[in-house]
Design an enzyme around this catalytic site. Structure first.
Site, PDB file in Angstrom:
ATOM      1  N   ARG A 192      59.743  26.780  12.523  1.00 14.43           N
ATOM      2  CA  ARG A 192      59.328  27.401  13.791  1.00 14.43           C
ATOM      3  C   ARG A 192      60.529  27.749  14.666  1.00 14.43           C
ATOM      4  O   ARG A 192      60.449  27.683  15.895  1.00 14.43           O
ATOM      5  CB  ARG A 192      58.355  26.506  14.557  1.00 14.43           C
ATOM      6  CG  ARG A 192      57.168  26.021  13.738  1.00 14.43           C
ATOM      7  CD  ARG A 192      56.406  27.138  13.119  1.00 14.43           C
ATOM      8  NE  ARG A 192      55.305  26.654  12.267  1.00 14.43           N
ATOM      9  CZ  ARG A 192      54.553  27.461  11.529  1.00 14.43           C
ATOM     10  NH1 ARG A 192      54.767  28.761  11.511  1.00 14.43           N
ATOM     11  NH2 ARG A 192      53.581  26.975  10.800  1.00 14.43           N
ATOM     12  N   LYS A 311      56.819  11.403  12.083  1.00 13.50           N
ATOM     13  CA  LYS A 311      55.540  12.073  11.841  1.00 13.50           C
ATOM     14  C   LYS A 311      55.004  11.463  10.554  1.00 13.50           C
ATOM     15  O   LYS A 311      55.616  11.614   9.498  1.00 13.50           O
ATOM     16  CB  LYS A 311      55.762  13.571  11.672  1.00 13.50           C
ATOM     17  CG  LYS A 311      54.541  14.363  11.204  1.00 13.50           C
ATOM     18  CD  LYS A 311      54.851  15.875  11.153  1.00 13.50           C
ATOM     19  CE  LYS A 311      53.687  16.693  10.623  1.00 13.50           C
ATOM     20  NZ  LYS A 311      53.967  18.154  10.636  1.00 13.50           N
ATOM     21  N   GLU A 315      49.609  16.300   8.051  1.00 12.27           N
ATOM     22  CA  GLU A 315      50.000  17.511   7.319  1.00 12.27           C
ATOM     23  C   GLU A 315      50.825  17.172   6.078  1.00 12.27           C
ATOM     24  O   GLU A 315      51.867  17.779   5.820  1.00 12.27           O
ATOM     25  CB  GLU A 315      50.777  18.461   8.233  1.00 12.27           C
ATOM     26  CG  GLU A 315      49.966  18.917   9.433  1.00 12.27           C
ATOM     27  CD  GLU A 315      50.662  19.950  10.308  1.00 12.27           C
ATOM     28  OE1 GLU A 315      51.892  19.896  10.434  1.00 12.27           O
ATOM     29  OE2 GLU A 315      49.948  20.806  10.864  1.00 12.27           O
ATOM     30  N   LYS A 384      51.371  15.558  21.975  1.00 11.25           N
ATOM     31  CA  LYS A 384      51.537  16.967  22.364  1.00 11.25           C
ATOM     32  C   LYS A 384      50.774  17.237  23.653  1.00 11.25           C
ATOM     33  O   LYS A 384      49.805  16.554  23.967  1.00 11.25           O
ATOM     34  CB  LYS A 384      51.034  17.898  21.261  1.00 11.25           C
ATOM     35  CG  LYS A 384      51.942  17.943  20.041  1.00 11.25           C
ATOM     36  CD  LYS A 384      51.496  19.006  19.023  1.00 11.25           C
ATOM     37  CE  LYS A 384      52.423  18.994  17.809  1.00 11.25           C
ATOM     38  NZ  LYS A 384      52.067  20.013  16.797  1.00 11.25           N
ATOM     39  N   ASP A 389      47.396  22.291  19.209  1.00 13.70           N
ATOM     40  CA  ASP A 389      48.729  22.545  18.679  1.00 13.70           C
ATOM     41  C   ASP A 389      49.468  23.631  19.453  1.00 13.70           C
ATOM     42  O   ASP A 389      49.612  24.735  18.951  1.00 13.70           O
ATOM     43  CB  ASP A 389      48.608  22.945  17.200  1.00 13.70           C
ATOM     44  CG  ASP A 389      49.947  22.996  16.510  1.00 13.70           C
ATOM     45  OD1 ASP A 389      50.910  22.477  17.074  1.00 13.70           O
ATOM     46  OD2 ASP A 389      50.024  23.560  15.406  1.00 13.70           O
ATOM     47  N   GLU A 411      55.103  15.625  24.435  1.00  9.53           N
ATOM     48  CA  GLU A 411      55.806  16.587  23.580  1.00  9.53           C
ATOM     49  C   GLU A 411      55.405  18.000  23.964  1.00  9.53           C
ATOM     50  O   GLU A 411      54.232  18.361  23.891  1.00  9.53           O
ATOM     51  CB  GLU A 411      55.484  16.319  22.102  1.00  9.53           C
ATOM     52  CG  GLU A 411      56.166  17.282  21.142  1.00  9.53           C
ATOM     53  CD  GLU A 411      55.953  16.930  19.662  1.00  9.53           C
ATOM     54  OE1 GLU A 411      56.033  15.732  19.301  1.00  9.53           O
ATOM     55  OE2 GLU A 411      55.687  17.852  18.869  1.00  9.53           O
ATOM     56  N   GLU A 417      56.152  29.025  19.191  1.00  9.15           N
ATOM     57  CA  GLU A 417      55.494  29.305  17.918  1.00  9.15           C
ATOM     58  C   GLU A 417      54.270  30.194  18.068  1.00  9.15           C
ATOM     59  O   GLU A 417      54.063  31.123  17.285  1.00  9.15           O
ATOM     60  CB  GLU A 417      55.097  27.962  17.274  1.00  9.15           C
ATOM     61  CG  GLU A 417      54.293  28.092  15.998  1.00  9.15           C
ATOM     62  CD  GLU A 417      53.886  26.740  15.423  1.00  9.15           C
ATOM     63  OE1 GLU A 417      54.324  25.696  15.959  1.00  9.15           O
ATOM     64  OE2 GLU A 417      53.137  26.728  14.428  1.00  9.15           O
ATOM     65  N   HIS A 545      44.088  29.558  18.647  1.00  5.79           N
ATOM     66  CA  HIS A 545      44.352  29.564  17.209  1.00  5.79           C
ATOM     67  C   HIS A 545      43.768  30.784  16.500  1.00  5.79           C
ATOM     68  O   HIS A 545      43.248  30.678  15.380  1.00  5.79           O
ATOM     69  CB  HIS A 545      43.777  28.282  16.563  1.00  5.79           C
ATOM     70  CG  HIS A 545      44.586  27.798  15.391  1.00  5.79           C
ATOM     71  ND1 HIS A 545      44.670  28.483  14.205  1.00  5.79           N
ATOM     72  CD2 HIS A 545      45.347  26.692  15.227  1.00  5.79           C
ATOM     73  CE1 HIS A 545      45.438  27.817  13.364  1.00  5.79           C
ATOM     74  NE2 HIS A 545      45.876  26.727  13.968  1.00  5.79           N
TER      75      HIS A 545
HETATM   76  O1  GCW Z   1      52.683  23.341  15.276  1.00  6.00           O
HETATM   77  C1  GCW Z   1      52.522  22.864  13.983  1.00  6.00           C
HETATM   78  C2  GCW Z   1      53.484  23.677  13.214  1.00  6.00           C
HETATM   79  C3  GCW Z   1      54.164  22.940  12.114  1.00  6.00           C
HETATM   80  C4  GCW Z   1      54.693  21.624  12.684  1.00  6.00           C
HETATM   81  C5  GCW Z   1      53.506  20.807  13.176  1.00  6.00           C
HETATM   82  C6  GCW Z   1      53.925  19.509  13.842  1.00  6.00           C
HETATM   83  C7  GCW Z   1      56.686  20.422  12.185  1.00  6.00           C
HETATM   84  O2  GCW Z   1      52.830  24.824  12.740  1.00  6.00           O
HETATM   85  O3  GCW Z   1      55.206  23.751  11.643  1.00  6.00           O
HETATM   86  O4  GCW Z   1      55.446  20.905  11.755  1.00  6.00           O
HETATM   87  O5  GCW Z   1      52.795  21.524  14.136  1.00  6.00           O
HETATM   88  O6  GCW Z   1      54.001  19.499  15.067  1.00  6.00           O
HETATM   89  O7  GCW Z   1      54.166  18.534  13.169  1.00  6.00           O
END
Ligand code: GCW
Length: 714
Positions: A192, A311, A315, A384, A389, A411, A417, A545
């Protein structure tokens, strides 16, 4: 060879301005009363430069004055402080400051803050200045880092043209760890990242530390950032091997005099990946020992190492749940490994399981709230700003009102992004402020996110704020000139979240672009309106999104299928012929119940939910009436169109002031604003053409129709 299209330099361009200098640009101030005042008041400085950090402060001030007022201050020799016009020191480095009687003021400044005052000293007593003939500007702090911050704050006064006559600043950061998170990989790609390659030149390190690292440190110190996580949260354990730790040490050594500590991301499976163990189970003795020894190795090289950012089980990243352990088990194991060195573990709450659940945005709350109270004292949970996201707009994350026993870090994403990346102007201070000022109402009114994360609400010793960096190897650092303002705003708000978005913009423009008052006011209003414009042309009324798959840049409301439903647009907007929106009230996923009752009730009711969160919380019929009196469909068209109008207006406004800005930057900014205006229309036309297949309604009269049929955009 000069290319045919190269811009001709304007006569006033003394040097080619390419953005490298950021807000530390120090070009000559315009002639006038203020410049005369500065030239009169700032002739010499006294500072003991035996410490590296004080030397940096002295060099910076010399450079700044040389540029801004055209004359470097003379350095007054030790022992003759009272002859200098600027005195910089701590009570132990400066006898004059020790004798000023400002210990109460300094006490409030703490370990990183400072006091700037204009004083007159007669017989070693301090007098407020009145008609004095002889005065000093004093930059005082308890520590050398405080002095460096104070020096930069003083320079900011000059850059913004404030008078020195009534100067008194006492400042200390509200949040103690102000950290950039680089999502930088060891091959120098940046997840990103939209500004070239990673600034960490791993191949050249540790023997060569690029001068860019020093300029990075200066820029961060100037806005008070005091930590940096060098590596991507999608982590690679290789950074924890000895050869890489030597490189990390070289970076840490370079950043240290600027008050910046290094942190690393820890890949949870590192004991297997690089430690030859068969498991990474956090309760396994060998695993625990491995992390302890690894941490000792790091601290031997980097005694002030900040700690680990993790993390896990998100994901596809490994984590404690792979061994049927909790996030707390994982975090605590790492916390124990760094505790004796005052290291911390920052454990991310951005988790969602691989099985697509009822509502992805509920998951972090559901997983983490039961763990409140189970973390070691040196663990922070990093959340976050919103529960999904980094969208152009989301409501604040409900975890901020739900984990009083755990210090939470906020965060933010500085790299845009989902907000037009390098090209679109979207000044993020209003977004950052929106979340910092949001009231969680837990335990009661006034419990803002800012007070949660600065530790004051729940009396936590640790406090932190993180910004996912937008910095890369591009000459202008951030891919676009305006994106520099987001790095700047992040740092300024991390230091003091009560600053206003407008004041920060003002500072940035004057330091970075120009002092011309027409340019300042035009650019300021462009910046302040830019994020709302973008929300309108991308995701109005609480949509989220609906960007293209993976790249997240252009429109993709039609994105469906593929691996997981919650990575598609249709999962989030749920449009059909009846209406659009995600029902998160009690008739739907009930995610709204994760907020305190007062907030929940506001969001849950159609009568009180703010328009900007409408479709985030509610499913609404196409013909339902909005506050404006328009139907939902017409409102959607109206908002998208308003966004395009604003983007076009920004382009026009820029063109009116561009001739007053240096050539290359004026052109580069103009080019991007032109792209933004075109792409705003692309967004609007694509999204509305698609949603129209559900609403089955015409565009209201007078509205510009999409340029192409839907097929064109798919
Ligand atoms: O925003 C999403 C992004 C991923 C990112 C993830 C995260 C680092 O698309 O690229 O990975 O969140 O925050 O872990």
């Amino acid at each position: 060879m000069v290319m045919a299209c190269a811009p001709r330099a304007k006569s006033q361009d003394a040097v080619v301005e390419d953005g490298y200098d950021l807000w530390l640009r120090y070009r000559a101030l315009p002639a006038g009363e203020r410049l005369d005042e500065y030239r009169e008041a700032l002739r010499s400085m006294a500072i003991d430069t035996t410490s590296p950090t004080r030397k940096i402060a002295a060099d910076e001030l010399r450079r700044a004055l040389g540029g801004l007022i055209g004359r470097e201050p003379e350095l007054v020799a030790g022992g003759a402080e009272s002859r200098a016009s600027i005195v910089i020191g701590t009570p132990s480095s400066s006898p004059l400051i020790a004798g000023l009687g400002i210990s109460a003021n300094l006490e409030r400044a703490g370990t990183e803050g400072f006091v700037i005052d204009v004083v007159q000293v007669i017989d070693n007593r301090k007098w407020r200045l009145s008609d004095a003939s002889r005065r000093y500007i004093v930059i005082a702090a308890n520590t050398n880092i405080g002095l460096l911050h104070g020096t930069f704050a003083f320079i900011r006064q000059l850059q913004t043209g404030r008078t020195l006559r009534k100067l008194y600043i006492e400042s200390a950061p509200r949040i103690s760890r102000r950290i950039l998170n680089h999502w930088d990989n060891l091959d120098r790609t940046v997840e990103r990242g939209y500004a070239g390659k990673s600034i960490w030149e791993w191949d050249a390190l540790p023997d060569t530390v690029s001068p860019r690292i020093i300029d990075y440190a200066r820029a961060n110190a100037s806005i008070g950032i005091n930590g940096t996580v060098l590596t991507n949260v999608n982590a690679n354990a290789t950074v924890l091997t000895a050869p890489y730790l030597a490189k990390v040490k070289a970076i840490a050594d370079a950043l240290r005099p600027y008050g910046i500590r290094v942190y690393l991301t820890a890949r949870f499976s590192a004991p297997i990946d690089i430690g030859k163990l068969a498991t990474a189970d956090p309760l396994d003795e060998n695993v625990r020992r491995w992390w302890k020894e690894k941490s000792e190795e790091i601290y031997r090289a980097i005694p002030d190492f900040g700690g680990f950012l993790v993390k896990a089980n998100s994901e596809g990243q490994p984590g404690p749940q792979d061994y049927h352990r909790t996030h707390a088990d994982g975090a605590n194991m790492l916390a124990d490994a760094v505790a004796s060195h005052e290291g911390i573990v920052i454990w991310r709450a951005f988790v969602y399981s691989n099985e697509v659940p009822v509502d992805r945005i509920r998951q972090a709350y559901d997983e983490f709230t039961p763990l409140d109270g189970q973390f070691r004292p040196n663990v922070m949970v990093q959340v976050k700003n919103g529960p999904l996201d980094f969208q152009p707009r989301e409501p604040f994350h409900p975890l901020f009102g739900a984990m009083p026993k755990t210090p939470l870090a906020l965060e933010l994403q500085v790299t845009k992004e989902y907000l037009g990346q390098d090209t679109h102007l979207a000044y993020l201070a209003p977004l950052f402020k929106e979340v910092l000022d949001a009231d969680t109402w837990r335990p009661g009114e006034g419990s803002t996110v800012a007070k949660v994360i600065d530790g004051s609400l729940d009396h936590h010793r640790l406090s932190a704020i993180a910004g996912v960096a937008n910095i890369g190897s591009d000459r202008n650092w951030t891919g676009s000139h305006f994106n520099q303002a987001n790095w700047y705003a992040f740092g300024r708000l991390a230091w003091d979240y009560t600053l206003s978005a407008g004041d920060i913009a003002d500072e940035w423009i004057r330091a970075t672009l120009t002092h011309d008052s027409t340019v300042v006011s035009t650019v300021r209003s462009m910046m302040l309106g830019s994020r709302e414009a973008l929300v309108n042309y991308m995701t109005p009324l609480g949509l989220v999104h609906i960007m293209g798959r993976n790249h997240h840049y252009g429109p993709g409301p039609w994105v469906e299928g593929g691996g997981r439903a919650d990575w598609t647009a249709v999962y989030y907007h749920r449009a059909d012929t009846l209406g659009i929106g995600f029902d998160r009230t009690s008739t739907g996923s009930n995610a709204v119940a994760q907020y305190a009752p007062h907030v929940r009730d506001i969001f849950a009711s159609r009568a009180t939910v703010p328009d900007e969160y409408l479709l985030w919380f509610h499913r609404v019929g196409w013909n339902e009436r909005m506050r404006s009196g328009r139907t939902l469909w017409n409102e959607l068209v109206y908002r998208y169109s308003a966004g395009v109008d604003s983007a076009r207006a920004m382009e026009r406004e820029w063109n009116t002031v561009a001739p007053k800005v240096d050539t290359l930057r004026a052109r580069e900014i103009g080019d991007f604003l032109e792209i933004q205006a075109k792409e705003a229309k692309w967004w609007r036309d694509a999204a509305l053409s698609y949603f129209q297949t559900f609403s089955r309604q015409p565009f209201p009269p007078g509205v510009e129709p999409p340029a192409h049929p839907l097929d064109f955009y798919l």
